[in-house]
Design a protein around this motif. Structure first.
Motif, mmCIF file in Angstrom:
data_model
loop_
_atom_site.group_PDB
_atom_site.id
_atom_site.type_symbol
_atom_site.label_atom_id
_atom_site.label_comp_id
_atom_site.label_asym_id
_atom_site.label_seq_id
_atom_site.Cartn_x
_atom_site.Cartn_y
_atom_site.Cartn_z
ATOM 1 N N UNK A 115 -13.299 -27.914 24.027
ATOM 2 C CA UNK A 115 -12.441 -27.138 24.926
ATOM 3 C C UNK A 115 -11.019 -27.713 24.934
ATOM 4 N N UNK A 116 -10.910 -29.045 24.933
ATOM 5 C CA UNK A 116 -9.597 -29.690 24.907
ATOM 6 C C UNK A 116 -8.828 -29.302 23.642
ATOM 7 N N UNK A 117 -9.499 -29.333 22.492
ATOM 8 C CA UNK A 117 -8.834 -28.981 21.237
ATOM 9 C C UNK A 117 -8.352 -27.540 21.251
ATOM 10 N N UNK A 118 -9.159 -26.645 21.784
ATOM 11 C CA UNK A 118 -8.775 -25.235 21.856
ATOM 12 C C UNK A 118 -7.605 -25.029 22.812
ATOM 13 N N UNK A 119 -7.648 -25.726 23.938
ATOM 14 C CA UNK A 119 -6.563 -25.599 24.920
ATOM 15 C C UNK A 119 -5.256 -26.127 24.352
ATOM 16 N N UNK A 120 -5.335 -27.251 23.626
ATOM 17 C CA UNK A 120 -4.120 -27.852 23.067
ATOM 18 C C UNK A 120 -3.463 -26.970 22.018
ATOM 19 N N UNK A 121 -4.248 -26.134 21.371
ATOM 20 C CA UNK A 121 -3.675 -25.225 20.365
ATOM 21 C C UNK A 121 -2.753 -24.189 20.999
ATOM 22 N N UNK A 122 -3.041 -23.825 22.250
ATOM 23 C CA UNK A 122 -2.292 -22.748 22.904
ATOM 24 C C UNK A 122 -1.325 -23.251 23.968
ATOM 25 N N UNK A 123 -1.445 -24.517 24.357
ATOM 26 C CA UNK A 123 -0.596 -25.044 25.423
ATOM 27 C C UNK A 123 0.866 -25.107 24.976
ATOM 28 N N UNK A 124 1.767 -24.757 25.890
ATOM 29 C CA UNK A 124 3.197 -24.800 25.576
ATOM 30 C C UNK A 124 3.653 -26.242 25.354
ATOM 31 N N UNK A 125 3.170 -27.162 26.171
ATOM 32 C CA UNK A 125 3.493 -28.575 26.041
ATOM 33 C C UNK A 125 2.194 -29.372 26.085
ATOM 34 N N UNK A 126 1.468 -29.447 24.973
ATOM 35 C CA UNK A 126 0.161 -30.107 24.971
ATOM 36 C C UNK A 126 0.247 -31.603 25.237
ATOM 37 N N UNK A 127 -0.835 -32.149 25.803
ATOM 38 C CA UNK A 127 -0.909 -33.601 26.042
ATOM 39 C C UNK A 127 -0.803 -34.351 24.715
ATOM 40 N N UNK A 128 -1.560 -33.914 23.726
ATOM 41 C CA UNK A 128 -1.496 -34.474 22.375
ATOM 42 C C UNK A 128 -1.136 -33.329 21.432
ATOM 43 N N UNK A 129 0.053 -33.377 20.922
ATOM 44 C CA UNK A 129 0.558 -32.269 20.101
ATOM 45 C C UNK A 129 0.018 -32.335 18.674
ATOM 46 N N UNK A 130 -0.464 -31.192 18.190
ATOM 47 C CA UNK A 130 -0.913 -31.121 16.799
ATOM 48 C C UNK A 130 0.251 -31.340 15.838
ATOM 49 N N UNK A 131 1.466 -31.035 16.303
ATOM 50 C CA UNK A 131 2.629 -31.215 15.438
ATOM 51 C C UNK A 131 2.784 -32.673 15.007
ATOM 52 N N UNK A 132 2.414 -33.605 15.895
ATOM 53 C CA UNK A 132 2.525 -35.020 15.542
ATOM 54 C C UNK A 132 1.592 -35.356 14.388
ATOM 55 N N UNK A 133 0.389 -34.775 14.397
ATOM 56 C CA UNK A 133 -0.583 -35.081 13.353
ATOM 57 C C UNK A 133 -0.250 -34.401 12.029
ATOM 58 N N UNK A 134 0.679 -33.479 12.047
ATOM 59 C CA UNK A 134 1.135 -32.891 10.784
ATOM 60 C C UNK A 134 2.060 -33.843 10.037
ATOM 61 N N UNK A 135 2.537 -34.864 10.737
ATOM 62 C CA UNK A 135 3.361 -35.887 10.099
ATOM 63 C C UNK A 135 2.436 -36.938 9.493
ATOM 64 N N UNK A 136 2.554 -37.094 8.215
ATOM 65 C CA UNK A 136 1.636 -37.952 7.458
ATOM 66 C C UNK A 136 1.576 -39.369 8.009
ATOM 67 N N UNK A 137 2.741 -39.928 8.317
ATOM 68 C CA UNK A 137 2.794 -41.311 8.763
ATOM 69 C C UNK A 137 2.064 -41.478 10.091
ATOM 70 N N UNK A 138 2.260 -40.539 11.011
ATOM 71 C CA UNK A 138 1.603 -40.634 12.309
ATOM 72 C C UNK A 138 0.092 -40.456 12.174
#
Length: 508
Positions: free
Chosen positions: A241-264
């Protein structure tokens, strides 16, 4: 305008004190646990004293990291100090083990804010060329805490009272509070967004469910019991549920955008695996020394001295090397040394000398130490000021999660293997062992004196082999850590003129 030098020193002092009391707390409490149980009772509930703190700390880390990005670091660092001190004062007044566990949870909430936000402030107030040195210094605090925590806990408990292990936090925390309040002048220009309430709720629920399942499984409840299976099911449902919510949240607690960065992404995975392997070495080396070599477990900090000192040195070295080469090169070297050290630890036997064991610990600690400073820097590299708190707290969260999973999984492996080896050597009957005794409790000097030498030799051999097997299995997360850091790419510390965090977030 950059922070003035005279102010900078006081800010660093306040941050160091804040993170020190949070980092050293669990080690001090663990040392005094026996005395506290003797006075408060609740032997069957003592696990909650540590678990309550860890659950609250882990659940709070990513939430406070995100909130600090949105509303500023200073107010949440101050919040963390205040809550931690309130929890400490309450812990010192506890009259039952249940009260102590509840108050420890309050402490944990404060710790969940202090640890990640401290590292983020360091990145905000120092230019890139100084971040490596400062990260090494702050990373070394954890090694120092592991070294001096047990010593302080034993001294305070023996010569003062166990309640002072909590009261001692108050003057140190007040100094940290005053230094940060008066010298850290943060800009009020922050981007305020909608708080991801549902994301926070499901994350907290998932962490709490997982932690309780790991802590209670195999102890109070069987692993296949309805309670433990229910907790694992709750974790799975809430995490999805957390993963699904984070996909749609305007300001997620843990942003998927960060994990798109290879180094992070690579740094995050490495933090998880380093945590799982590190805790195995830290826990089972003292058990080996006590149970196989016949040493005392009173001051486990002294037993781990070679591991701790080498990790402190490596934390500093890693911070400096990161200013001269890519993060990947530094961390690949670290992982290879860590792998070698864990392999050497898996070869120890009852005949291994303390000198050889110390050498193996130094190699292992040197490999571990780089991760304390370098992974925090690599994870935050390239992040803007609005993401740094979240990035740093995510790394801290994953390292703590790895430690929790590691001690549970490898604890099961070691315990089961020990029982099998013991049954084989003693013919399954436990001959000449005190009735109704837990074999691992027979490792105290008092109990060892009651056991015939031939039987004690068999117990020591069984324990030695079970610890070796735990170290062998721990090579897996170290190997995965090596794979993770090898995928960090060519990222390195940036010295280009980025918009100075000290300029955008602080003023003289």
């Amino acid at each position: 305008m950059a922070v003035k030098k005279n102010r900078l020193g006081w800010i660093v002092a306040g941050l160091l004190l804040g993170i020190l009391i949070a980092a050293i707390d669990n080690t001090i409490v663990a040392t005094a646990m026996g005395t506290m149980i003797g006075e408060l009772g609740g032997l069957d509930q003592f696990v909650w004293v540590t678990s309550a703190y860890m659950v609250a700390e882990m659940a709070g880390m990513p939430i406070f990291g995100k909130l600090s990005d949105m509303y500023g670091r200073k107010k949440f660092f101050v919040f963390g100090i205040v809550v931690f001190l309130i929890g400490s004062m309450l812990c010192g007044t506890a009259h039952t083990i249940t009260e102590l566990s509840i108050y420890r949870a309050i402490q944990g909430i404060g710790g969940g804010a202090l640890i990640p936000i401290t590292f983020t402030i360091i990145f905000d107030i120092f230019p890139p060329e100084k971040r490596g040195k400062m990260s090494g210094m702050f990373g070394a605090v954890f090694g120092i805490a592991n070294l001096f925590g047990p010593l302080m806990g034993a001294y305070i408990t023996d010569y003062w009272h166990w309640r002072w292990i909590f009261y001692i936090n108050i003057p140190l925390g007040l100094i940290a509070f005053l230094l940060v309040v008066f010298f850290y002048k943060e800009s009020h220009e922050h981007s305020r967004q909608k708080i991801d309430v549902w994301g926070a709720a499901t994350l907290v629920g998932a962490v709490v469910s997982l932690m309780f399942a790991l802590e209670l499984g195999g102890n109070k409840y069987a692993w296949d019991s309805f309670v433990i299976l229910g907790l694992f099911a709750a974790f799975a449902v809430l995490f999805i549920a957390f993963l699904l919510i984070e996909r749609k949240a305007a300001e997620p607690i843990i942003s998927y955008d960060m994990f798109r960065k290879r180094l992070f992404a690579a740094s995050s995975a490495a933090a998880l695996f380093y945590g799982a392997a590190f805790i195995t070495a830290a826990v089972y080396i003292p058990i080996f020394v006590q149970g196989v070599m016949g040493g005392s477990a009173t001051n486990s900090g002294l037993i781990l001295l070679p591991l701790t000192l080498s990790s402190v040195v490596a934390s500093q070295v890693g911070g400096m090397l990161s200013a001269k080469m890519t993060f990947r090169r530094v961390m690949v070297f670290s992982a290879v040394v860590f792998l070698l050290g864990m392999y050497l630890l898996a070869t120890i036997t009852p005949e291994t000398s303390r000198t050889v064991l110390s050498l193996y610990m130094m190699i292992t600690g040197f490999g571990i130490g780089f991760s304390f400073s370098v992974l925090s820097m690599s994870a935050i590299q390239g992040m803007d000021a609005r993401q740094r708190g979240s990035a740093n707290s995510t790394i801290s969260f994953l390292r703590s999660l790895g430690m929790t999973i590691g001690i549970t999984v490898f604890g099961i492996i070691q315990r089961n293997d020990f029982n099998i080896q013991l049954a084989e050597r003693l013919g399954g009957s436990g001959e000449n062992m005190p009735a109704n005794a837990d074999p691992q409790q027979l490792l105290s000097p008092e109990m060892r004196a009651l056991i015939p030498r031939p039987v004690m030799e068999k117990i020591s051999a069984a324990l030695s082999l079970s610890v070796d097997h735990a170290f062998l299995w721990a090579l897996l997360p170290v190997f995965f850590a090596l794979l993770s850091v090898s995928m960090m790419g060519a990222g390195r510390m940036q010295f280009a003129q980025e918009p100075s965090p000290a300029q955008s977030r602080t003023k003289a």
